[in-house]
Write a protein that holds these residues in place. Structure first.
Motif, PDB file in Angstrom:
ATOM      1  N   LYS A 293      -0.184 -10.145  -8.362  1.00 24.63           N
ATOM      2  CA  LYS A 293      -1.070 -10.583  -9.213  1.00 24.63           C
ATOM      3  C   LYS A 293      -1.111 -10.107 -10.779  1.00 24.63           C
ATOM      4  N   ASN A 294      -1.491  -8.302  -9.837  1.00 23.73           N
ATOM      5  CA  ASN A 294      -2.157  -7.618 -10.437  1.00 23.73           C
ATOM      6  C   ASN A 294      -1.904  -6.143 -10.886  1.00 23.73           C
ATOM      7  N   GLY A 295      -0.665  -5.793 -10.367  1.00 18.44           N
ATOM      8  CA  GLY A 295       0.183  -4.792 -10.865  1.00 18.44           C
ATOM      9  C   GLY A 295      -0.203  -3.245  -9.836  1.00 18.44           C
ATOM     10  N   THR A 296       0.178  -2.215 -10.590  1.00 16.17           N
ATOM     11  CA  THR A 296      -0.445  -1.412  -9.600  1.00 16.17           C
ATOM     12  C   THR A 296      -1.955  -0.460 -10.164  1.00 16.17           C
ATOM     13  N   VAL A 297      -2.702  -0.220  -8.875  1.00 19.98           N
ATOM     14  CA  VAL A 297      -3.891   0.327  -9.206  1.00 19.98           C
ATOM     15  C   VAL A 297      -3.891   1.432  -8.340  1.00 19.98           C
ATOM     16  N   GLU A 298      -5.159   2.297  -8.569  1.00 20.84           N
ATOM     17  CA  GLU A 298      -5.640   3.635  -8.237  1.00 20.84           C
ATOM     18  C   GLU A 298      -6.031   3.559  -7.128  1.00 20.84           C
ATOM     19  N   VAL A 299      -6.156   3.212  -5.719  1.00 19.16           N
ATOM     20  CA  VAL A 299      -7.369   3.409  -4.877  1.00 19.16           C
ATOM     21  C   VAL A 299      -7.781   4.722  -4.397  1.00 19.16           C
ATOM     22  N   PRO A 300      -9.091   4.678  -3.565  1.00 23.99           N
ATOM     23  CA  PRO A 300      -9.569   5.645  -2.775  1.00 23.99           C
ATOM     24  C   PRO A 300      -8.725   6.054  -1.431  1.00 23.99           C
ATOM     25  N   VAL A 301      -8.652   7.120  -0.882  1.00 22.12           N
ATOM     26  CA  VAL A 301      -7.873   8.099   0.551  1.00 22.12           C
ATOM     27  C   VAL A 301      -8.143   6.869   1.419  1.00 22.12           C
ATOM     28  N   ASN A 302      -6.972   6.436   1.989  1.00 22.26           N
ATOM     29  CA  ASN A 302      -7.855   5.342   3.450  1.00 22.26           C
ATOM     30  C   ASN A 302      -8.357   3.748   2.764  1.00 22.26           C
ATOM     31  N   THR A 303      -7.905   3.325   1.828  1.00 26.79           N
ATOM     32  CA  THR A 303      -7.894   2.148   1.313  1.00 26.79           C
ATOM     33  C   THR A 303      -7.237   1.119   2.401  1.00 26.79           C
ATOM     34  N   LEU A 304      -8.442  -0.036   3.254  1.00 32.57           N
ATOM     35  CA  LEU A 304      -7.172  -0.439   3.817  1.00 32.57           C
ATOM     36  C   LEU A 304      -7.665  -1.667   3.598  1.00 32.57           C
ATOM     37  N   ASP A 305      -6.311  -2.991   4.086  1.00 28.82           N
ATOM     38  CA  ASP A 305      -7.121  -4.094   4.299  1.00 28.82           C
ATOM     39  C   ASP A 305      -7.457  -5.403   5.102  1.00 28.82           C
ATOM     40  N   ILE A 306      -8.546  -5.601   4.727  1.00 27.91           N
ATOM     41  CA  ILE A 306      -9.132  -6.895   5.462  1.00 27.91           C
ATOM     42  C   ILE A 306      -8.670  -7.394   7.179  1.00 27.91           C
ATOM     43  N   ILE A 307      -7.926  -7.082   7.152  1.00 30.62           N
ATOM     44  CA  ILE A 307      -7.715  -7.854   8.658  1.00 30.62           C
ATOM     45  C   ILE A 307      -7.067  -6.022   9.265  1.00 30.62           C
TER      46      ILE A 307
ATOM     47  N   TYR B 254       1.059  -1.207  -0.369  1.00 24.90           N
ATOM     48  CA  TYR B 254       0.529  -0.160   0.201  1.00 24.90           C
ATOM     49  C   TYR B 254       0.938   1.218  -0.192  1.00 24.90           C
ATOM     50  N   ASN B 255       0.365   2.245  -0.566  1.00 29.81           N
ATOM     51  CA  ASN B 255       0.907   3.387  -0.795  1.00 29.81           C
ATOM     52  C   ASN B 255       0.296   4.619  -0.764  1.00 29.81           C
ATOM     53  N   HIS B 256       0.264   4.792   0.946  1.00 26.38           N
ATOM     54  CA  HIS B 256      -0.629   5.861   0.928  1.00 26.38           C
ATOM     55  C   HIS B 256      -0.329   7.476   0.679  1.00 26.38           C
ATOM     56  N   GLU B 257       1.064   8.343  -0.030  1.00 22.97           N
ATOM     57  CA  GLU B 257       0.601   8.717  -0.320  1.00 22.97           C
ATOM     58  C   GLU B 257       0.483   9.193  -1.915  1.00 22.97           C
ATOM     59  N   ASN B 258       0.278   8.017  -2.585  1.00 22.76           N
ATOM     60  CA  ASN B 258       0.307   9.080  -4.010  1.00 22.76           C
ATOM     61  C   ASN B 258      -1.275   7.356  -4.434  1.00 22.76           C
ATOM     62  N   HIS B 259      -2.175   7.298  -3.274  1.00 22.87           N
ATOM     63  CA  HIS B 259      -3.305   6.214  -3.349  1.00 22.87           C
ATOM     64  C   HIS B 259      -3.561   5.668  -4.286  1.00 22.87           C
ATOM     65  N   SER B 260      -2.368   4.808  -3.928  1.00 32.40           N
ATOM     66  CA  SER B 260      -2.505   3.187  -5.061  1.00 32.40           C
ATOM     67  C   SER B 260      -1.784   2.280  -3.881  1.00 32.40           C
TER      68      SER B 260
ATOM     69  N   PHE C  13      -9.425  -6.258  -1.921  1.00 35.13           N
ATOM     70  CA  PHE C  13      -9.759  -7.812  -1.252  1.00 35.13           C
ATOM     71  C   PHE C  13      -9.349  -8.448  -3.190  1.00 35.13           C
ATOM     72  N   ALA C  14      -8.402  -8.924  -2.822  1.00 33.12           N
ATOM     73  CA  ALA C  14      -8.874  -9.806  -4.096  1.00 33.12           C
ATOM     74  C   ALA C  14      -9.061  -9.171  -5.367  1.00 33.12           C
ATOM     75  N   ASP C  15      -7.319  -7.783  -5.419  1.00 31.44           N
ATOM     76  CA  ASP C  15      -7.746  -7.339  -6.710  1.00 31.44           C
ATOM     77  C   ASP C  15      -8.950  -6.867  -7.140  1.00 31.44           C
ATOM     78  N   GLU C  16      -9.390  -6.111  -6.233  1.00 31.68           N
ATOM     79  CA  GLU C  16     -11.035  -5.402  -6.076  1.00 31.68           C
ATOM     80  C   GLU C  16     -11.173  -4.642  -4.937  1.00 31.68           C
ATOM     81  N   LEU C  17     -12.125  -3.508  -5.362  1.00 40.60           N
ATOM     82  CA  LEU C  17     -12.517  -2.259  -4.673  1.00 40.60           C
ATOM     83  C   LEU C  17     -14.160  -3.173  -3.940  1.00 40.60           C
ATOM     84  N   TYR C  18     -14.182  -3.112  -3.091  1.00 43.48           N
ATOM     85  CA  TYR C  18     -15.392  -3.362  -2.083  1.00 43.48           C
ATOM     86  C   TYR C  18     -15.542  -1.907  -0.876  1.00 43.48           C
ATOM     87  N   GLU C  19     -16.793  -2.002  -0.927  1.00 41.05           N
ATOM     88  CA  GLU C  19     -17.218  -0.819  -0.327  1.00 41.05           C
ATOM     89  C   GLU C  19     -18.396  -1.744   1.068  1.00 41.05           C
ATOM     90  N   PHE C  20     -18.147  -1.352   2.352  1.00 41.43           N
ATOM     91  CA  PHE C  20     -18.472  -2.625   3.434  1.00 41.43           C
ATOM     92  C   PHE C  20     -19.239  -1.107   4.038  1.00 41.43           C
TER      93      PHE C  20
END
Length: 252
Positions: free
Chosen positions: A123-137, A112-118, A163-170
C-alpha cells in the motif's frame, strides 16, 4: 510516531518486548488459542490464534477475529492477521492484514528487511523503521519469550511496531501478580497495563488492563477495556497444543 490506539490493543492484548536468550521458549508449533469477546454482558465475537512451522523453517501465526450474534447487526467483522517470523528471534519477514468490516475492505502485505531497517508495504512502498520493529502478531510471541515473570512492580516495557502503514510506540506497565477466573477455571496470572492515548476512545490512561498466565506458557488470559461507549472484555475460552502445564488453581 504515534502511540498505540484501540484497534491495536483489541488484538488479544499484545504486549511487546525484546527476547532474552536465557528464557525458555514458551510456545511451539501446534498451539491453538480461542478467545471470546464480550460487550458488557453480551457475547460479541471470537478470535483464534494458531501457530505452525513452514517448510522453510519459519513460524507462521494466523489470527482471525469475527463478530457473532446480535453484534453482527451493526458490525459484521471478519479480520485476518498473519505473520511469518524467525522462531528464535521472532523478527518477522512478512505480515498480512486482511480486513472485512461491514462494507469496508482492506488488504495489505508488508515485508521486513531487518538488515537495512526498512519495511515494504504493497500500500505504501518502502519505509525506514527503527531497529527491531515488529508486526502486531510476531510481537505477541516476542513478548512471551522475554522474561515477564522476572519483572518488578511498575517496570515499563516499550517497543515499536509497524501497523497499517504507520509506526506505533507501545508501552506496558507491570502491575503485579493476580488471579483470573474464566469459563476454564481460575488461573495464576500476571497483570499489565498498557499506556493508551486519552481522547477519542479512552477517558483515562489506565482504561486498558490485561493478564497472562503465571507459568512458562505466558498465555494471554484476559483483556479489559473501559471505552467511551461502555466496557469490553476478551477471555481465553479454549487452548490446545501448549508447551507447558497451565497454572490453573481451580479447574471448572
Amino acid at each position: 510516531m504515534k502511540r498505540i490506539t484501540f484497534s491495536l490493543v483489541l488484538m488479544i492484548c499484545c504486549m511487546f518486548v525484546h527476547a532474552q536468550e536465557s528464557v525458555k521458549v514458551p510456545y511451539a508449533p501446534g498451539e491453538n488459542l480461542r478467545y471470546s469477546l464480550y460487550y458488557g454482558i453480551m457475547d460479541g465475537g471470537e478470535a483464534v490464534i494458531s501457530l505452525e512451522k513452514t517448510k522453510s523453517g519459519e513460524y507462521h501465526s494466523k489470527a482471525t477475529a469475527k463478530t457473532v450474534g446480535m453484534v453482527r447487526w451493526f458490525l459484521d467483522m471478519n479480520d485476518v492477521y498473519e505473520s511469518y517470523f524467525n522462531p528464535t528471534t521472532c523478527k518477522p519477514s512478512k505480515a498480512v492484514r486482511n480486513i472485512k468490516e461491514n462494507s469496508y475492505k482492506y488488504y495489505d502485505e508488508v515485508t521486513y528487511n531487518h538488515e537495512n531497517h526498512s519495511v515494504n508495504s504493497k500500500k505504501n512502498g518502502t519505509v525506514e523503521v527503527p531497529v527491531n520493529t515488529l508486526d502486531i502478531i510476531s510481537s505477541l510471541y516476542q513478548m512471551r519469550g522475554s522474561g515477564l515473570r522476572n519483572m518488578k512492580l511498575n517496570d515499563t516495557l516499550t517497543t515499536t511496531i509497524y501497523f497499517a502503514d504507520e509506526l506505533y510506540e507501545f508501552q506496558v506497565i507491570y502491575k503485579g501478580k493476580d488471579k483470573v477466573t474464566t469459563k476454564l477455571g481460575t488461573f495464576k496470572a500476571l497483570k499489565f497495563q498498557p499506556v493508551v492515548e486519552v481522547g477519542r476512545v479512552f477517558k483515562h490512561e489506565d482504561d486498558v488492563r490485561f493478564w497472562v498466565s503465571d507459568d512458562e506458557n505466558l498465555l494471554p488470559l484476559r483483556a479489559e477495556f473501559d471505552v467511551l461507549i461502555g466496557s469490553i472484555k476478551c477471555d481465553l475460552l479454549e487452548y490446545s497444543g501448549v508447551k507447558y502445564p497451565m497454572a490453573i488453581v481451580d479447574k471448572k
